[in-house]
Design an enzyme around this catalytic site. Structure first.
Site: not given
Ligand code: F6R
Length: 262
Positions: A160-161
């Site tokens: 989850n950037e």
């Protein structure tokens, strides 16, 4: 439920700081083993969310040692890994399937059908339905009892950037440059690093009943300080963990070096 997105974020995430990563890893492995034994004594399965990368290696080594030397059994354990590069063949050197087999599953008695790792071979047309199915499988097992996390230098949890939302679920994502640079050596150059991955979402992770984030080494000191003490924001997805009521960071002295809160 441990997560209430409406509940105000706590100031600072509880941290355990040990002198070495090995010491922290062994303590975390003991917690996992205690949970496995507790669930087994209640006739329940233990559902673990697992991470790859260099950080959890000593946790897995200690779990293997406990299996060999102390009779810790994984027959009642169900696992869901956080992520996998996309596309990725499970036999490829950089595959997280291969990583997990080599680092843990090949050395313990977990039933093969209890292991879940996102499939990097799914066709693009089928990937959204596949990700929904991954969520359903976690739910069907009663949710994650414990999620193990590392942290990326830009603050990702799973893949989850920055920009990922609190309610994000398992999905196909685009990897950012920091993540791809950090993977470059394993791929003999950034140009060979996949641009995408399948990852559990922040929302998926946040539904775990307990979360342990491990971070070791000076290269993590800056992001650890931002994640535990900074403002909750999509620009550092790990800050969403402030909203979880049962999360701890386990650190060594070097990764904790920039913490200011007592
Ligand atoms: C791995 C994962 C990532 C890593 C993170 C830290 O499954 O989801 O978030 O935990 O990139 O990686 P290492 O441990 O290699 O520093």
């Amino acid at each position: 439920m441990p997560v209430d997105p409406l509940c105000p974020a706590k100031r600072g995430i509880p941290s355990q700081v040990l002198t070495s990563g090995l010491e922290a890893s062994q303590a975390v492995a003991r917690e996992i083993a205690d949970l496995i034994r507790l669930r087994e004594s209640d006739g329940q399965t233990c559902v673990l969310g697992l991470a790859t990368g260099s950080t959890p290696l000593d946790v897995y080594a200690e779990l293997i040692r406990m299996h060999r030397e102390e009779g810790l059994s994984f027959r009642n354990v169900v696992t869901f890994n956080l992520d996998e590069y996309y596309p990725m063949q499970p036999t490829a050197a950089q595959s997280y399937v291969r990583f997990m087999n080599e680092q843990l599953f090949d050395h313990i008695d977990i039933p093969a059908e209890n292991v879940h790792i996102p499939d990097g071979t799914i066709s693009l047309d089928d990937v959204a339905a596949y990700c929904d199915g991954y969520e359903q499988k976690i739910a069907a097992r009663g949710g994650l009892d414990l999620q193990l996390l590392g942290i990326g230098r830009a603050g990702h949890i799973g893949f989850n950037e920055p920009g990922s939302t609190l309610d994000s679920r398992t999905r196909l994502v685009t990897l950012n440059d920091v993540t791809r640079e950090d993977a470059a050596s394993a791929y003999s150059g950034i140009e060979n690093v996949p641009r995408q991955a399948i990852t559990m979402g922040v929302g998926t992770i946040m539904q775990a009943r307990r979360i342990i984030l491990l971070a070791f080494g000076s290269s993590k000191a800056s992001i650890v300080a931002r994640a535990t003490e900074g403002t909750v924001s999509e620009s550092v997805p790990a800050t969403f963990l402030h909203h979880h009521s049962n999360v701890e960071f386990w650190l060594d002295e070097t990764s904790a070096a920039q913490l200011s809160l007592s």
